[in-house]
Design a protein around this motif. Structure first.
Motif, short mmCIF file in Angstrom:
data_model
loop_
_atom_site.label_atom_id
_atom_site.label_comp_id
_atom_site.label_asym_id
_atom_site.label_seq_id
_atom_site.Cartn_x
_atom_site.Cartn_y
_atom_site.Cartn_z
N LEU A 1 11.78 -10.81 -15.75
CA LEU A 1 12.10 -11.50 -14.49
C LEU A 1 10.94 -12.37 -14.01
O LEU A 1 11.08 -13.08 -13.02
CB LEU A 1 12.47 -10.47 -13.42
CG LEU A 1 13.67 -9.58 -13.80
CD1 LEU A 1 13.93 -8.54 -12.73
CD2 LEU A 1 14.92 -10.43 -13.99
N LYS A 2 9.81 -12.29 -14.68
CA LYS A 2 8.67 -13.16 -14.40
C LYS A 2 8.16 -13.06 -12.96
O LYS A 2 7.99 -14.07 -12.28
CB LYS A 2 9.00 -14.62 -14.76
CG LYS A 2 9.39 -14.79 -16.22
CD LYS A 2 9.18 -16.19 -16.66
CE LYS A 2 9.42 -16.39 -18.14
NZ LYS A 2 9.95 -15.28 -18.91
N HIS A 3 7.98 -11.86 -12.49
CA HIS A 3 7.32 -11.69 -11.20
C HIS A 3 6.32 -10.53 -11.29
O HIS A 3 6.40 -9.69 -12.18
CB HIS A 3 8.33 -11.49 -10.06
CG HIS A 3 9.27 -10.34 -10.27
ND1 HIS A 3 10.52 -10.31 -9.72
CD2 HIS A 3 9.15 -9.21 -10.99
CE1 HIS A 3 11.11 -9.19 -10.08
NE2 HIS A 3 10.30 -8.51 -10.84
N ARG A 4 5.38 -10.57 -10.36
CA ARG A 4 4.32 -9.56 -10.42
C ARG A 4 4.07 -9.01 -9.03
O ARG A 4 4.43 -9.62 -8.02
CB ARG A 4 3.04 -10.14 -11.02
CG ARG A 4 2.41 -11.22 -10.19
CD ARG A 4 1.14 -11.74 -10.85
NE ARG A 4 1.41 -12.58 -12.01
CZ ARG A 4 0.92 -12.34 -13.24
NH1 ARG A 4 0.13 -11.31 -13.45
NH2 ARG A 4 1.19 -13.15 -14.23
N VAL A 5 3.45 -7.84 -8.96
CA VAL A 5 3.14 -7.24 -7.67
C VAL A 5 1.85 -6.43 -7.82
O VAL A 5 1.49 -6.00 -8.91
CB VAL A 5 4.31 -6.35 -7.17
CG1 VAL A 5 4.42 -5.08 -8.00
CG2 VAL A 5 4.16 -6.02 -5.70
N ARG A 6 1.17 -6.28 -6.68
CA ARG A 6 -0.10 -5.54 -6.67
C ARG A 6 0.08 -4.34 -5.74
O ARG A 6 0.55 -4.50 -4.61
CB ARG A 6 -1.21 -6.44 -6.15
CG ARG A 6 -2.58 -5.81 -6.10
CD ARG A 6 -3.64 -6.85 -5.89
NE ARG A 6 -3.70 -7.33 -4.52
CZ ARG A 6 -3.51 -8.59 -4.13
NH1 ARG A 6 -3.21 -9.50 -5.01
NH2 ARG A 6 -3.60 -8.93 -2.86
N LEU A 7 -0.26 -3.16 -6.23
CA LEU A 7 -0.09 -1.95 -5.43
C LEU A 7 -1.45 -1.29 -5.19
O LEU A 7 -2.30 -1.28 -6.07
CB LEU A 7 0.82 -0.96 -6.15
CG LEU A 7 2.23 -1.44 -6.49
CD1 LEU A 7 2.97 -0.34 -7.22
CD2 LEU A 7 2.99 -1.84 -5.23
N TYR A 8 -1.61 -0.75 -3.98
CA TYR A 8 -2.83 0.00 -3.66
C TYR A 8 -2.47 1.45 -3.40
O TYR A 8 -1.39 1.75 -2.90
CB TYR A 8 -3.48 -0.55 -2.38
CG TYR A 8 -3.98 -1.94 -2.46
CD1 TYR A 8 -5.24 -2.22 -2.97
CD2 TYR A 8 -3.22 -3.00 -2.00
CE1 TYR A 8 -5.72 -3.51 -3.04
CE2 TYR A 8 -3.69 -4.29 -2.05
CZ TYR A 8 -4.95 -4.55 -2.57
OH TYR A 8 -5.41 -5.82 -2.62
N ARG B 1 0.87 -1.18 0.00
CA ARG B 1 0.00 0.00 0.00
C ARG B 1 0.91 1.24 0.00
O ARG B 1 1.78 1.38 0.84
CB ARG B 1 -0.89 -0.02 1.25
CG ARG B 1 -1.82 1.17 1.35
CD ARG B 1 -2.77 0.97 2.52
NE ARG B 1 -3.72 -0.09 2.24
CZ ARG B 1 -4.82 0.10 1.51
NH1 ARG B 1 -5.09 1.29 1.03
NH2 ARG B 1 -5.64 -0.89 1.27
N ILE B 2 0.69 2.09 -0.99
CA ILE B 2 1.61 3.21 -1.23
C ILE B 2 0.96 4.51 -0.78
O ILE B 2 -0.24 4.71 -0.99
CB ILE B 2 1.95 3.31 -2.73
CG1 ILE B 2 2.32 1.94 -3.30
CG2 ILE B 2 3.05 4.31 -2.99
CD1 ILE B 2 3.55 1.32 -2.71
N ARG B 3 1.75 5.39 -0.15
CA ARG B 3 1.24 6.71 0.20
C ARG B 3 0.97 7.48 -1.08
O ARG B 3 1.71 7.35 -2.06
CB ARG B 3 2.27 7.44 1.07
CG ARG B 3 1.66 8.42 2.06
CD ARG B 3 2.72 8.90 3.02
NE ARG B 3 3.75 9.68 2.29
CZ ARG B 3 4.94 9.97 2.80
NH1 ARG B 3 5.25 9.57 4.01
NH2 ARG B 3 5.81 10.67 2.10
N ARG B 4 -0.07 8.32 -1.04
CA ARG B 4 -0.54 8.91 -2.30
C ARG B 4 0.53 9.76 -2.98
O ARG B 4 0.66 9.74 -4.20
CB ARG B 4 -1.80 9.75 -2.02
CG ARG B 4 -2.45 10.24 -3.26
CD ARG B 4 -3.92 10.54 -3.10
NE ARG B 4 -4.22 11.48 -2.03
CZ ARG B 4 -5.33 12.21 -1.99
NH1 ARG B 4 -6.22 12.10 -2.94
NH2 ARG B 4 -5.56 13.02 -0.99
N ASP B 5 1.34 10.50 -2.21
CA ASP B 5 2.31 11.38 -2.86
C ASP B 5 3.50 10.61 -3.43
O ASP B 5 4.30 11.20 -4.17
CB ASP B 5 2.79 12.44 -1.86
CG ASP B 5 3.45 11.82 -0.64
OD1 ASP B 5 3.22 10.62 -0.40
OD2 ASP B 5 4.19 12.51 0.07
N ALA B 6 3.61 9.31 -3.12
CA ALA B 6 4.74 8.54 -3.66
C ALA B 6 4.31 7.62 -4.79
O ALA B 6 5.08 6.79 -5.25
CB ALA B 6 5.38 7.72 -2.54
#
Lengths: 164, 180
Positions: free
Chosen positions: A81-88, A31-36
């Protein structure tokens, strides 16, 4: 599976930009802060150990009653690199906006328009933030939890007594 | 008396010709299109009933087949296509989505194409089997022969003739509740 992505994020962003992160069922999320939001996306795309070249999906979640109310959800994948990530990224109800990622992955353009159309989250800096699925005359954002489920906004109807 | 006999039999002959030379405009929007292709293909062969020519201009068509889900956004386009067709014209709603909105009960789907254009024959099914479609087509042909297509009735009414009782139908279906 992609713990390296979270490790790299934690090492690069130490100022509290990563609010939360975790790993469930083999999927990593953060989970990412909005300004970043843009710096994190840029970093994930360009860092040689993450190399997230491919944008998969961007959508939104209305967590009605919770704060922040809207979650913009981003899925990205590294072909090499065959990897994935999910960001909020959270957006509060009073002024729901998130920075646009069009400058990072051009493919986010229409997905952000869709999220704007159906949830009313504005994407700051988006080159062409118009409705994409609903018609311009439509009032409101139909996938918000407080939109009446069956409320239709007809453009045209037959009139009683008029010749067909 | 002889004059009357003459006109009515001429009408019957014209309607007979009409029912076996339907030029269709397929307004295909969704998965029902697969079944429509099946009806049009040689196995079920809608050509046996004289309706094999899809015309991709509404101006050359007299049968509008609405195949699939109609959204509110498509409403004006559907209406315009209907208005561009030459009279007399007929409309068939192919499948439950075109007939009633089907299982879609939401903000975007129109609850039946008859909200926007008059419909002569509704073919239920999700999607309907080709036999059902042919059955619906035969139903329409019987209607055309009797002069009971909505557009035939409108033309007759314009001339001041008596119209068949079956023509006096309510607008749209009656079982639907008013939208909020």
């Amino acid at each position: 599976m992609a713990q390296i992505v979270l490790d790299r994020l934690g090492a690069r962003f130490t100022g509290g930009e990563i609010l939360e992160s975790g790993s469930e069922h083999g999927d990593e999320w953060a989970r990412i802060r909005r300004d970043a939001w843009i710096p994190v996306a840029m970093f994930l795309r360009d860092d040689p150990s993450t190399k997230m070249e491919m944008f998969i999906d961007l959508t939104c979640v209305d967590r009605f009653g919770k704060e922040p109310r809207f979650d913009v959800v981003l899925h990205v994948y590294s072909v090499s690199l065959k990897h994935r990530v999910r960001l909020y990224c959270g957006a509060p109800e009073e002024d729901p906006w998130v920075d646009t990622l069009v400058s990072v992955w051009a493919g986010t353009n229409w997905f952000e328009r869709e999220a704007y159309d159906l949830y009313g989250v504005r994407f700051k800096g988006h080159p062409d933030l118009r409705r994409i699925l609903m018609y311009p005359e439509f009032v409101g954002h139909p996938l918000r939890k407080d939109y009446p489920k069956e409320k239709r906004q007809p453009l045209v109807r037959r009139q009683a007594g008029a010749p067909d | 008396m002889g004059f009357e006999f003459h006109t009515s039999s001429l009408k019957a002959a014209v309607n007979w010709a009409r029912k076996f030379s339907l030029f269709q405009y397929p307004f295909v929007t969704a998965c029902c299109g697969m079944e429509f292709m099946s009806v049009a293909a040689p196995k079920y062969d809608i050509a046996r009933f004289g309706a094999e020519f899809p015309r991709f201009s509404p101006r050359q068509a007299d049968l509008l087949i609405i195949v699939g889900t109609i959204t509110e956004r498509q409403g004006p386009a559907l209406r315009r296509i209907y208005e561009q067709m030459c009279e007399p014209k007929w409309v068939v709603a192919f499948g439950v989505c075109a007939s009633t909105g089907g299982f879609y009960q939401n903000y975007s789907t129109m609850p039946g194409a008859d909200q926007v254009v008059p419909v002569d024959v509704y073919i239920p099914g999700c999607p309907p089997r080709p036999e059902q479609v042919l059955d619906g087509l035969i139903l329409l042909q019987e209607r055309i022969q009797r002069g009971e297509g909505h557009s035939q009735i409108a033309i007759e009414a314009e001339k001041g003739y008596d119209v068949p009782l079956a023509a006096i139908r309510p607008l749209g279906s009656t079982h639907r509740k008013e939208e909020p």
